[in-house]
Write an enzyme that holds these catalytic residues in place. Structure first.
Site, PDB file in Angstrom:
ATOM      1  N   SER A 193       7.868  -0.715   0.465  1.00 34.39           N
ATOM      2  CA  SER A 193       6.869   0.375   0.388  1.00 34.39           C
ATOM      3  C   SER A 193       7.138   0.541  -0.824  1.00 34.39           C
ATOM      4  CB  SER A 193       7.483   1.586   1.477  1.00 34.39           C
ATOM      5  OG  SER A 193       6.357   2.340   2.214  1.00 34.39           O
ATOM      6  N   ASP A 231       0.760  -3.633  10.186  1.00 36.15           N
ATOM      7  CA  ASP A 231       1.049  -2.837   8.765  1.00 36.15           C
ATOM      8  C   ASP A 231      -0.397  -2.195   8.351  1.00 36.15           C
ATOM      9  OD1 ASP A 231       1.280  -1.047   6.376  1.00 36.15           O
ATOM     10  OD2 ASP A 231       3.130  -2.559   5.409  1.00 36.15           O
ATOM     11  N   HIS A 283       3.773   0.033   9.713  1.00 41.14           N
ATOM     12  CA  HIS A 283       4.469  -0.226   8.797  1.00 41.14           C
ATOM     13  C   HIS A 283       6.150  -0.046   8.394  1.00 41.14           C
ATOM     14  CE1 HIS A 283       5.236   0.641   4.199  1.00 41.14           C
ATOM     15  NE2 HIS A 283       5.340   2.018   3.906  1.00 41.14           N
TER      16      HIS A 283
END
Lengths: 377, 196
Positions: free
Chosen positions: A155, A321, A354
């Site tokens: 991320s 995601d 995610h």
């Protein structure tokens, strides 16, 4: 965790240091001095060739593999980092630094401005992902680590890893970028703006000057977290976990209590988040992510950010995601191919959206382990 | 290490040291590993199956997950000396466009494929009256990944029609190499080296 670096106080768990800097920020501000909160695990070897920098995500911290001092929970990436894991303190010297702008001990809006003796609050300069990376480089200089065998992050951590490879190609032997992107999309920015507006609409936010006040912008920060948390999960995951099940009741109440389990869950996520995170830090870090577009200073051509690089890259995305979907990783791969970089990329299947990179992901671990070992780590 | 598949062995022998190589449909990276170990070549790979990609990455190879039909467009012109497409052409949706991409990205291209005109396949078809299931093509008509079967003669005229030239050709029966004589009837596999 392994014994760290003998008597050298620069290494070990829960380290704090203040360095002169300055960090030359993208905004033009020279920020100094710079406080760092960080942890190291494992020993730096004689030729300093086993250093791995782990970069944390938006609300992460330096406690990658040790107990969080506020929540008492285990480190946030103990599935990947630890004895016998792909990133292993018995073989690697692992460094994890609280990012600039955060609230776990590194300089951020909640830390004290030496000029005024008060918290910076909104006088803290607006920072970028590149600023976070430049600050980390200053700390690594202090630690005597010139070259990183690997920079790894998921991320926002992946954004830092990419930025490291772009800003300091000679310092980064390899980079692992998981569930990440090379730029924030309009949708990404939009969700962050919802969060920021929730915080700033909370009267307790008080223009950011709530430090020392009884009234804290907890409600706003909790709503920001709730909105963001939805983006970390997948629709299928939410359906499987909660469906339309009611929370501790047989029927709907015809009111606005948390009738549904998913509402109750989100409220809990919001409330527990405010215990450990600073609302202003949330504003600053989401801003940094929104400003992130690695191609921007290269005329919009992402490949130019990696021209001539000798860094090895490994990218992993997850099929569920939708925050940073596979297409974003493929854009990066395309740029790396165009730059002639050694790049690997795989899309893994997971129902967890995610957040998959933080959860049990044996295939991700296998790939990271193989990639690191192939690089002599 | 297990022996390299015969068509890959031909390709590995022929590629010179120092060449830049892209292996499209690289599987678990067997050719790339052989090129690295025998010639020090830092090859790049593309593979559609994520488990194969993961296996290749754990061997230290630079492999990206991708589909030859759609993702070759991402590579710049002339970025490789050789683009390799081994036993993959017949699985692509548009072999013609894939070949164009190979010879745009690579100065030269190796293409290997199973020969659908080999006599056993002809016999199976002619006398069995059904789509052939053989050792080299073990799939049934409905589950085969090979959606564009091609013969050696088809391929040669295809290459000519596309305006490319054949720089080398190799024919295989099982593990053994064989001459070009009656190749379309006798060879199980063919390897071609093509140039723009």
């Amino acid at each position: 965790m392994a014994q760290t670096m003998g008597e050298d106080g620069r290494f070990g768990l829960d380290r704090r240091t203040k360095l002169l800097g300055p960090v030359r920020l993208d905004s033009g501000v020279q920020f100094a001095p710079v406080e760092f909160a960080y942890e190291t695990y494992g020993e730096l070897n004689a030729d300093k060739s086993n250093a791995i920098l782990v970069c944390h995500a938006l609300t992460g911290d330096q406690y990658v593999a040790s107990t969080h001092p506020v929540t008492g929970k285990p480190g946030w990436w103990t599935r990947l980092v630890g004895e016998g894991k792909p990133v292993d303190p018995s073989r690697h010297c692992i460094i994890c630094i609280n990012v600039l702008g955060s609230c776990m001990g590194s300089s951020g809006p909640a830390s004290f401005d030496p000029g005024t003796g008060q918290p910076y609050a909104m006088d803290f300069p607006v920072i970028t992902i590149a600023d976070m990376v430049r600050a980390q480089a200053i700390l690594l200089d202090h630690l005597g680590i010139e070259r990183l065998a690997c920079v790894i992050g998921g991320s926002m951590g992946g954004m830092q890893a990419l930025t490291w490879a772009s800003l300091f190609p000679d310092r980064v032997q390899s980079a692992i970028v998981i569930a990440s992107t090379a730029r924030h999309s309009a949708q990404n920015i939009a969700f962050h703006e919802v969060g920021r507006q929730a915080i700033m609409a909370d009267p307790n936010w008080q223009g950011g000057n709530y430090y020392g006040s009884v009234d804290q912008p907890d409600a706003g920060l909790a709503v920001a977290r709730m909105a963001a948390h939805i983006t970390y999960l997948s629709e299928a995951g939410l359906t499987e976990k909660f469906g339309r099940q009611l929370q501790d009741r047989e029927t709907k109440t015809f009111g606005f209590d948390a009738d549904f389990q998913v509402e109750s869950y989100l409220r809990y996520q919001g409330l527990s988040f405010v215990e450990r995170f600073d609302a202003n830090s949330y504003l600053y870090i989401t801003r940094a992510m929104d400003y992130y577009d690695l191609a921007e200073e290269h005329g919009g051509v992402l490949a130019k950010a990696f021209q001539g690089t000798r860094t090895r890259f490994c990218l992993v995305s997850f099929d569920s995601d939708w925050l940073y979907p596979t297409i974003e990783s493929k854009r990066i791969v395309q740029a790396l191919n165009a730059a002639g970089a050694a790049a690997s990329f795989v899309e893994l299947s997971s129902p967890f959206g995610h957040d998959a990179f933080l959860l049990d992901a044996p295939e991700m671990n296998r790939i990271i382990d193989g990639f690191l070992k192939a690089g002599g780590l | 290490m297990t022996a390299l598949r015969p068509d890959l062995a031909v390709i590995a022998e022929t590629i010179p040291t120092g060449a830049r190589v892209l292996d499209v449909g690289c599987g678990d990276g067997a050719l790339m590993a052989a090129l690295r170990d025998s010639k020090g070549i830092d090859a790049r790979g593309m593979e559609i199956d994520p488990v194969n990609v993961a296996n290749a990455v754990t061997r230290g190879l630079a492999v990206v997950q991708g589909d030859a039909d759609t993702d070759l467009a991402d590579y710049p012109d002339d970025s490789f000396d050789y683009a390799v497409l081994s036993q993959t052409l017949q699985t692509t949706r548009r072999p013609d466009l894939v070949l164009d991409q190979l010879l745009r990205i690579g100065k030269q291209a190796f293409v290997s494929f199973p020969n659908f005109a080999q006599w056993k396949i002809r016999f199976a078809h002619m006398f069995g009256g059904r789509m052939p299931v053989t050792k080299q093509l073990p799939h049934r008509w409905y589950d085969t990944p090979n959606i564009h079967h091609v013969t050696i003669d088809d391929f040669k005229s295809f290459v000519e029609d596309r305006g490319y030239s054949i720089e080398g050709e190799w024919y295989l029966s099982g593990e053994k190499r064989r001459g070009a004589g009656l190749a379309n009837l006798l060879a199980e596999h063919a390897v071609f080296l093509l140039k723009r």
